[in-house]
Design a protein around this motif. Structure first.
Motif, PDB file in Angstrom:
ATOM      1  N   GLN A 197      53.087  20.196  44.768  1.00 13.10           N
ATOM      2  CA  GLN A 197      52.229  20.638  43.671  1.00 13.10           C
ATOM      3  C   GLN A 197      53.100  21.178  42.546  1.00 13.10           C
ATOM      4  O   GLN A 197      54.011  21.976  42.798  1.00 13.10           O
ATOM      5  CB  GLN A 197      51.266  21.748  44.132  1.00 13.10           C
ATOM      6  CG  GLN A 197      50.263  21.319  45.166  1.00 13.10           C
ATOM      7  CD  GLN A 197      49.238  20.350  44.615  1.00 13.10           C
ATOM      8  OE1 GLN A 197      48.811  20.461  43.464  1.00 13.10           O
ATOM      9  NE2 GLN A 197      48.836  19.389  45.438  1.00 13.10           N
ATOM     10  N   VAL A 198      52.811  20.755  41.330  1.00 12.64           N
ATOM     11  CA  VAL A 198      53.506  21.324  40.181  1.00 12.64           C
ATOM     12  C   VAL A 198      52.986  22.748  39.978  1.00 12.64           C
ATOM     13  O   VAL A 198      51.806  23.031  40.226  1.00 12.64           O
ATOM     14  CB  VAL A 198      53.312  20.467  38.911  1.00 12.64           C
ATOM     15  CG1 VAL A 198      51.882  20.492  38.411  1.00 12.64           C
ATOM     16  CG2 VAL A 198      54.263  20.906  37.810  1.00 12.64           C
ATOM     17  N   ILE A 199      53.864  23.645  39.579  1.00  9.97           N
ATOM     18  CA  ILE A 199      53.468  25.028  39.316  1.00  9.97           C
ATOM     19  C   ILE A 199      53.071  25.114  37.849  1.00  9.97           C
ATOM     20  O   ILE A 199      53.915  25.037  36.960  1.00  9.97           O
ATOM     21  CB  ILE A 199      54.619  26.004  39.620  1.00  9.97           C
ATOM     22  CG1 ILE A 199      55.022  25.887  41.097  1.00  9.97           C
ATOM     23  CG2 ILE A 199      54.216  27.429  39.269  1.00  9.97           C
ATOM     24  CD1 ILE A 199      56.285  26.626  41.442  1.00  9.97           C
ATOM     25  N   ALA A 200      51.777  25.241  37.612  1.00 12.45           N
ATOM     26  CA  ALA A 200      51.251  25.343  36.248  1.00 12.45           C
ATOM     27  C   ALA A 200      50.801  26.775  36.021  1.00 12.45           C
ATOM     28  O   ALA A 200      50.092  27.350  36.857  1.00 12.45           O
ATOM     29  CB  ALA A 200      50.079  24.386  36.056  1.00 12.45           C
ATOM     30  N   PRO A 201      51.194  27.387  34.897  1.00 14.23           N
ATOM     31  CA  PRO A 201      50.846  28.789  34.663  1.00 14.23           C
ATOM     32  C   PRO A 201      49.334  29.045  34.567  1.00 14.23           C
ATOM     33  O   PRO A 201      48.876  30.125  34.863  1.00 14.23           O
ATOM     34  CB  PRO A 201      51.545  29.136  33.348  1.00 14.23           C
ATOM     35  CG  PRO A 201      52.031  27.868  32.778  1.00 14.23           C
ATOM     36  CD  PRO A 201      52.001  26.819  33.831  1.00 14.23           C
ATOM     37  N   ASP A 242      44.050  27.307  38.442  1.00 11.33           N
ATOM     38  CA  ASP A 242      42.980  28.101  39.032  1.00 11.33           C
ATOM     39  C   ASP A 242      43.304  28.497  40.473  1.00 11.33           C
ATOM     40  O   ASP A 242      42.813  29.495  40.974  1.00 11.33           O
ATOM     41  CB  ASP A 242      41.657  27.321  39.029  1.00 11.33           C
ATOM     42  CG  ASP A 242      41.144  27.073  37.613  1.00 11.33           C
ATOM     43  OD1 ASP A 242      41.512  27.840  36.706  1.00 11.33           O
ATOM     44  OD2 ASP A 242      40.380  26.109  37.423  1.00 11.33           O
ATOM     45  N   VAL A 243      44.110  27.680  41.144  1.00 10.39           N
ATOM     46  CA  VAL A 243      44.454  27.901  42.540  1.00 10.39           C
ATOM     47  C   VAL A 243      45.966  28.012  42.653  1.00 10.39           C
ATOM     48  O   VAL A 243      46.703  27.288  41.975  1.00 10.39           O
ATOM     49  CB  VAL A 243      43.964  26.708  43.408  1.00 10.39           C
ATOM     50  CG1 VAL A 243      44.337  26.898  44.866  1.00 10.39           C
ATOM     51  CG2 VAL A 243      42.471  26.513  43.259  1.00 10.39           C
ATOM     52  N   ASP A 266      49.357  27.900  48.046  1.00 14.82           N
ATOM     53  CA  ASP A 266      48.207  27.924  48.958  1.00 14.82           C
ATOM     54  C   ASP A 266      47.624  26.526  49.093  1.00 14.82           C
ATOM     55  O   ASP A 266      47.300  26.082  50.197  1.00 14.82           O
ATOM     56  CB  ASP A 266      47.125  28.882  48.450  1.00 14.82           C
ATOM     57  CG  ASP A 266      47.544  30.342  48.515  1.00 14.82           C
ATOM     58  OD1 ASP A 266      48.553  30.649  49.179  1.00 14.82           O
ATOM     59  OD2 ASP A 266      46.868  31.167  47.878  1.00 14.82           O
ATOM     60  N   TRP A 267      47.475  25.839  47.964  1.00 15.42           N
ATOM     61  CA  TRP A 267      46.899  24.499  47.986  1.00 15.42           C
ATOM     62  C   TRP A 267      47.794  23.533  48.772  1.00 15.42           C
ATOM     63  O   TRP A 267      47.314  22.718  49.555  1.00 15.42           O
ATOM     64  CB  TRP A 267      46.676  23.986  46.564  1.00 15.42           C
ATOM     65  CG  TRP A 267      45.948  22.690  46.564  1.00 15.42           C
ATOM     66  CD1 TRP A 267      46.496  21.438  46.402  1.00 15.42           C
ATOM     67  CD2 TRP A 267      44.561  22.483  46.798  1.00 15.42           C
ATOM     68  NE1 TRP A 267      45.520  20.480  46.502  1.00 15.42           N
ATOM     69  CE2 TRP A 267      44.313  21.107  46.745  1.00 15.42           C
ATOM     70  CE3 TRP A 267      43.494  23.347  47.041  1.00 15.42           C
ATOM     71  CZ2 TRP A 267      43.055  20.549  46.926  1.00 15.42           C
ATOM     72  CZ3 TRP A 267      42.232  22.802  47.221  1.00 15.42           C
ATOM     73  CH2 TRP A 267      42.026  21.416  47.155  1.00 15.42           C
TER      74      TRP A 267
END
Length: 193
Positions: free
Chosen positions: A110-114, A117-118, A122-123
């Motif tokens: 998963q890319v870490i986007a600032p 929403d989640v 965790d996702w």
């Protein structure tokens, strides 16, 4: 077979010449899946996961066409002629990931986007677990402790803005985690010939 994890940057595959040269190297079933996408980034991610799976297949001692892909009721892919060769694929933004094992395995990137929403970590845990156990993701949502303790999470850090998680019956040693790269120049030269 040793459990192994492969990751690749798919950004170079967004270049048309590079994409075309590598596209020819994946099996027809993967080409059909790639062709189902319209967005260049999506096509590059799908090609990236296909290249990693092809690499994992040959690294495990098989010929590319020897293993036949099928899909379970949940849509999870598997090799119908070798049920002991488990694999999982994931892609996000400019990364593709493939994990292979003799045991059930799941992976997620998963890319870490600032503004997410989640929490991406965790996702990634939820999705990698759902893939390893073939449980519907929706059945895990909202549960306080949805994980079977027989599965262990390995978090991988490539010091980039992504979360990489593998779920398997045992921790994946660092020596079995590989950052792969494309020999872009060699492929471009080959395409020019």
């Amino acid at each position: 077979m040793e459990t192994s994890v492969y990751v690749i940057d798919t950004k170079p595959l967004e270049d048309k010449k590079t994409f075309d040269a590598w596209y020819k190297r994946v099996p027809e079933y993967r080409q059909k899946k790639i062709d189902s996408y319209t967005d260049v980034k999506d096509k590059a991610q799908c090609l990236g996961t296909g290249l990693l799976l092809s690499h994992a297949i040959t690294a495990a001692g098989f010929e590319e066409g020897e293993l036949k892909i099928a899909y379970g009721e949940s849509g999870k892919p598997y090799f119908k002629n070798d049920l002991d060769f488990h694999f999982s694929l994931s892609h996000s933004h400019e990364r593709a990931m493939c994990a292979v094992s003799d045991d059930p395995i799941g992976c997620d990137v998963q890319v870490i986007a600032p503004d997410a929403d989640v929490d991406p970590g965790d996702w990634a845990h939820l999705e990698s677990y759902a893939k390893a156990t073939d449980e519907p993701l929706s059945s895990l949502m909202g549960k306080e402790h949805p994980f079977n303790p027989a599965f262990i999470f390995t978090e991988i850090d490539f010091n980039d803005p992504y979360k990489y998680v593998v779920c398997a019956p045992e921790r994946i040693p660092d020596t079995h985690i590989f950052w792969c790269s494309l020999d872009v120049d060699a492929v471009k030269e080959e395409a020019a010939d």
